[in-house]
Design an enzyme around this catalytic site. Sequence first.
Site, PDB file in Angstrom:
ATOM      1  N   GLU A 170       0.805  -1.224   0.000  1.00 18.50           N
ATOM      2  CA  GLU A 170       0.000   0.000   0.000  1.00 18.50           C
ATOM      3  C   GLU A 170       0.840   1.278   0.000  1.00 18.50           C
ATOM      4  OE1 GLU A 170      -2.316   1.334   3.539  1.00 18.50           O
ATOM      5  OE2 GLU A 170      -2.006  -0.701   4.257  1.00 18.50           O
ATOM      6  N   SER A 221      -7.935   5.268   8.240  1.00 19.72           N
ATOM      7  CA  SER A 221      -8.534   4.788   9.490  1.00 19.72           C
ATOM      8  C   SER A 221      -7.539   5.044  10.611  1.00 19.72           C
ATOM      9  CB  SER A 221      -8.821   3.293   9.404  1.00 19.72           C
ATOM     10  OG  SER A 221      -9.530   3.009   8.251  1.00 19.72           O
ATOM     11  N   SER A 224      -0.360   6.711   9.246  1.00 14.75           N
ATOM     12  CA  SER A 224       1.007   6.255   8.991  1.00 14.75           C
ATOM     13  C   SER A 224       1.850   7.440   8.599  1.00 14.75           C
ATOM     14  CB  SER A 224       1.042   5.245   7.844  1.00 14.75           C
ATOM     15  OG  SER A 224       0.445   4.048   8.249  1.00 14.75           O
ATOM     16  N   ARG A 236       8.731   3.929   6.713  1.00  9.70           N
ATOM     17  CA  ARG A 236       7.617   4.273   7.606  1.00  9.70           C
ATOM     18  C   ARG A 236       8.228   4.555   8.958  1.00  9.70           C
ATOM     19  NH1 ARG A 236       4.032   2.358  11.367  1.00  9.70           N
ATOM     20  NH2 ARG A 236       1.845   2.960  11.099  1.00  9.70           N
TER      21      ARG A 236
HETATM   22  N1  LIG Z   1     -17.720   8.627   3.212  1.00 10.30           N
HETATM   23  C1  LIG Z   1     -16.908   8.259   4.189  1.00 10.30           C
HETATM   24  N2  LIG Z   1     -17.156   7.178   4.926  1.00 10.30           N
HETATM   25  C2  LIG Z   1     -16.361   6.795   5.919  1.00 10.30           C
HETATM   26  N3  LIG Z   1     -15.246   7.448   6.245  1.00 10.30           N
HETATM   27  C3  LIG Z   1     -14.923   8.551   5.558  1.00 10.30           C
HETATM   28  C4  LIG Z   1     -15.729   8.991   4.491  1.00 10.30           C
HETATM   29  N4  LIG Z   1     -15.151  10.063   3.959  1.00 10.30           N
HETATM   30  C5  LIG Z   1     -14.039  10.324   4.654  1.00 10.30           C
HETATM   31  N5  LIG Z   1     -13.883   9.414   5.626  1.00 10.30           N
HETATM   32  C6  LIG Z   1     -12.786   9.417   6.581  1.00 10.30           C
HETATM   33  O1  LIG Z   1     -11.714   8.813   5.938  1.00 10.30           O
HETATM   34  C7  LIG Z   1     -11.191   7.777   6.736  1.00 10.30           C
HETATM   35  C8  LIG Z   1     -10.705   6.698   5.867  1.00 10.30           C
HETATM   36  O2  LIG Z   1      -9.709   7.200   5.066  1.00 10.30           O
HETATM   37  P1  LIG Z   1      -8.969   6.338   3.989  1.00 10.30           P
HETATM   38  O3  LIG Z   1      -7.854   7.151   3.485  1.00 10.30           O
HETATM   39  O4  LIG Z   1      -9.936   5.885   2.997  1.00 10.30           O
HETATM   40  O5  LIG Z   1      -8.409   5.175   4.858  1.00 10.30           O
HETATM   41  P2  LIG Z   1      -8.586   3.606   4.805  1.00 10.30           P
HETATM   42  O6  LIG Z   1      -7.662   3.187   3.727  1.00 10.30           O
HETATM   43  O7  LIG Z   1      -8.155   3.154   6.130  1.00 10.30           O
HETATM   44  O8  LIG Z   1      -9.981   3.300   4.508  1.00 10.30           O
HETATM   45  C9  LIG Z   1     -12.297   7.374   7.635  1.00 10.30           C
HETATM   46  O9  LIG Z   1     -11.815   6.841   8.844  1.00 10.30           O
HETATM   47  C10 LIG Z   1     -13.015   8.660   7.841  1.00 10.30           C
HETATM   48  O10 LIG Z   1     -12.453   9.401   8.899  1.00 10.30           O
HETATM   49  C1  LIG Z   2      -2.469  -0.391   9.619  1.00 13.77           C
HETATM   50  C2  LIG Z   2      -2.541   0.786   8.675  1.00 13.77           C
HETATM   51  C3  LIG Z   2      -1.243   0.862   7.897  1.00 13.77           C
HETATM   52  C4  LIG Z   2      -3.682   0.533   7.673  1.00 13.77           C
HETATM   53  O1  LIG Z   2      -3.824   1.636   6.792  1.00 13.77           O
HETATM   54  P1  LIG Z   2      -5.264   2.400   6.611  1.00 13.77           P
HETATM   55  O2  LIG Z   2      -6.221   1.376   6.139  1.00 13.77           O
HETATM   56  O3  LIG Z   2      -5.622   2.971   7.920  1.00 13.77           O
HETATM   57  O4  LIG Z   2      -5.027   3.472   5.584  1.00 13.77           O
HETATM   58  C5  LIG Z   2      -2.806   2.106   9.414  1.00 13.77           C
HETATM   59  O5  LIG Z   2      -4.040   2.087   9.953  1.00 13.77           O
HETATM   60  C6  LIG Z   2      -1.798   2.436  10.483  1.00 13.77           C
HETATM   61  O6  LIG Z   2      -0.680   2.743  10.191  1.00 13.77           O
HETATM   62  N1  LIG Z   2      -2.223   2.422  11.759  1.00 13.77           N
HETATM   63  C7  LIG Z   2      -1.448   2.912  12.845  1.00 13.77           C
HETATM   64  C8  LIG Z   2      -0.738   1.809  13.567  1.00 13.77           C
HETATM   65  C9  LIG Z   2       0.205   2.426  14.596  1.00 13.77           C
HETATM   66  O7  LIG Z   2       1.317   2.838  14.211  1.00 13.77           O
HETATM   67  O8  LIG Z   2      -0.170   2.544  15.752  1.00 13.77           O
END
Ligand SMILES: Nc1ncnc2c1ncn2[C@@H]1O[C@H](COP(=O)(O)OP(=O)(O)O)[C@@H](O)[C@H]1O
Ligand SMILES: CC(C)(COP(=O)(O)O)[C@@H](O)C(=O)NCCC(=O)O
Length: 783
Positions: A170, A221, A224, A236
């Site tokens: 990723e 979520s 990083s 990282r």
């Molecule tokens: N439509 C949506 N639904 C849910 N989360 C959203 C939305 N738009 C923005 N977000 C925010 O974006 C975050 C997810 O970001 P994203 O970069 O897609 O990460 P991930 O790869 O972990 O899904 C969510 O935790 C939330 O804070």
């Molecule tokens: C595990 C993840 C790389 C996953 O990526 P994401 O789906 O959140 O974009 C990210 O959530 C992360 O780096 N979490 C923080 C873990 C930590 O350093 O405590």
Amino acid sequence: MASTSQQTAPVIDITMPWFGMDIGGSLCKLVYFEPKDITKDEADSEVETLRNIRRYLTKNSAYGKTGHRDTHLQVHEMGQNWRGTAHFGDAATACFMASPLMEDVYIRGRKGTLHFIRFPSSEMVNFLALAKSKGMANLVTTVCATGGGAYKFEEDFRREVNMKLEKFDEFDSLLKGLQFADAQNPSECYYWASPTDDTCCTKINYDFSNPYPFLIVNIGSGVSVLAVYSPTNYKRISGTSLGGGTFLGLCCLLTGCNTFEEAIQLAAEGDNTNVDKLVRDIYGGDYERFGLPGDLVASRERRSKVSRQDLARATLVTITNNIGSIARMCATQEKIDRVVFMGNFLRVNPIAMKLLAYAMDYWSKGTMKALFLEHEGYFGAIGCLLQFHNDGDIKSQVLASLKYGVKMHFIQKKKEKFSLILPASSIHLAPCKFKNEETERIQCIFPPTWYSNVCNDVCAHSDQSCCGKRKRQFNNVCCQDENEEESEDTCDPCQSQRSKSVCKQPVCSQKGGSQSTCSKCYAPATKKSRRGGAAPCPKPRPPVCSRKRRKGPPKSVYDDYCQLCPQTDAEDDDEDQCDIGYKSPIPRKKTPNTAESYANIVLHYLSKLKGLFKSARERNNDSSSYFDGEKYDPISKSILKKGIRRSGYSDSDSENKQKVYDIVNAALQYGCANDIIEKVGNYFLVKAKSPPQKVATRRPTPGPDYFRCASCKNLSKFATRRKSVVDLRGKDKISSKFRRHSTYYDDDYGRTTPTRRKRSASNTSVVNYCPKCYSRMKSNRRL
Ligand SMILES: Nc1ncnc2c1ncn2[C@@H]1O[C@H](COP(=O)(O)OP(=O)(O)O)[C@@H](O)[C@H]1O
Ligand SMILES: CC(C)(COP(=O)(O)O)[C@@H](O)C(=O)NCCC(=O)O
């Protein structure tokens, strides 16, 4: 047969959907490439299902209950864009509206539009059901995917829609996507000016063409933090679980809201100071000694009479400030002053962006800059798309071509990656803004993940690349051992890591930057470069060739020749050692960064192919420019004669021929030499005059044309009238010096062999002397 000169050869089957997927903890991001240059043939061969899927994806902006297409990231549409007028002043709007986004982008030589689609990862089951209902399962496709979900849902994809997920890291994808987006979209990167002042807060374009080093803070979520030193060199360095997921989860629990958009809307209407205890609540003002302003949040506590809005705002501010604080610490620790925030947490979230901008600026006393990107959360998916599934085929082709020496001019393999050498070294690769056709061509052939640790930014503006790795084959600078561990140190301008043992030759062409020495090769920087100018290091690069070469004549026409020194090259580099430092008799010229330079390279290898058919052509007394068994009439553009006899080739020749043929064909397909070569039917037609080929010169050997002088032992060419003397063997008046040679018998080809015959009058033979020795003997000894 129709000429192919006008048409762009299809690179990869465009009729299959090109997707890149980033399946994250909260959202699944899907990037779809809609081809715009689809030919009639392709359209005809396209199956109905595919056409329907394309129509469904591109004509809708909502899919089911939870899927959305972010059209504002694809093309600017007045009124549709939330950034358009609602939040920003005119300057910001103008800047935004002026910039192209992702229409008419080129990927793998194809022109099209990128569509950005997202849906909650929790809806994956529904998504798969929808895809199945649209007939995806019948297509048996491979899709590049990244993010945790690429692993988690792999089996579901295979089972439900017959789809194979080609998984990519990723963060690799994130970086590739960022480079691509920045190269495509001139206003991808921006910063906030006056972030605390709502009336004059503006969004300003940031030139990100020379970005290294920088910090990425990806707020998905979780969070990083990556320190990026070059397009492929990053690590990282930190992260936190208090990210977008925490914000959304907490906010929903505290306020009862259900969606991210709702949470942001509430936060926009709330006041966090109703919830938070500020420094001034504790100190009555600033805590001056340690620079803590009175309105800084000292602690978070729930007070009475707070609204849902206040709670949402306080949650947002809490999470954001925490991320800002971590980002600042990481940047300080890494001595990096540009911090790029991305991830969907920033989507429709100017409050967080402005807070981050302010926090970075305030706490760094103006030394650090918070940067933001238009395509916030889609970089992973874009990066994935660039690694389209047919890459596997291209990769094997490239590997094969390297094995047969075909592309060694401009590719070298370094571990699992390829790095581009000349002429690509002088080509601007992403993220440089100065893109050109060649860049796209080379990028068509080599997906970004295959590039080695090359310096794409600073090198881009001159042929004098500072990154030795790219020019390793030419031994210009910094020839690094392939298996060598790289040190922590970096080259200042390009931030690519340098090796401890780089630059045994103290030369470098790079800019000195602000250092007093070039950090790559330790050559002193010029005064100008110390001032930050662009002066190259003073010492010129010696034109030496580091390539290993075979001693002796080539084994066959397929032996590779070193292009710098005209010696035959070994197939196995490890076995035959080239004289390192052998001076190239061919002056190394700056390779022009033109389509022609590519074509010339391909032409060079075409000559190998040509070589195989040489005898056939001679037999048929035919010298036209084609390389396979069909005769072509350039006027009628048709094949006149088929099936020229191909006897006299060995199996290995035809095997080699096929390989070279395949490679040249591939190069043509990827648009490398379309201007000069045309493929018609089963052969190649050279449209323009081929450039003079470098022919490996062999040392002359004694034979019908050369003889070895009986005196000085040098080889000389026979004159029309050979200069020979009769060795009278004892009856002569030759001095002892020349008499010594009389004990040798030189045959007609100049081969000198000792004779065991006894001296006798009849024991006379022809002895050859070079003109110099002959005239010397004649004048000195009155012969
Ligand atoms: N439509 C949506 N639904 C849910 N989360 C959203 C939305 N738009 C923005 N977000 C925010 O974006 C975050 C997810 O970001 P994203 O970069 O897609 O990460 P991930 O790869 O972990 O899904 C969510 O935790 C939330 O804070
Ligand atoms: C595990 C993840 C790389 C996953 O990526 P994401 O789906 O959140 O974009 C990210 O959530 C992360 O780096 N979490 C923080 C873990 C930590 O350093 O405590």
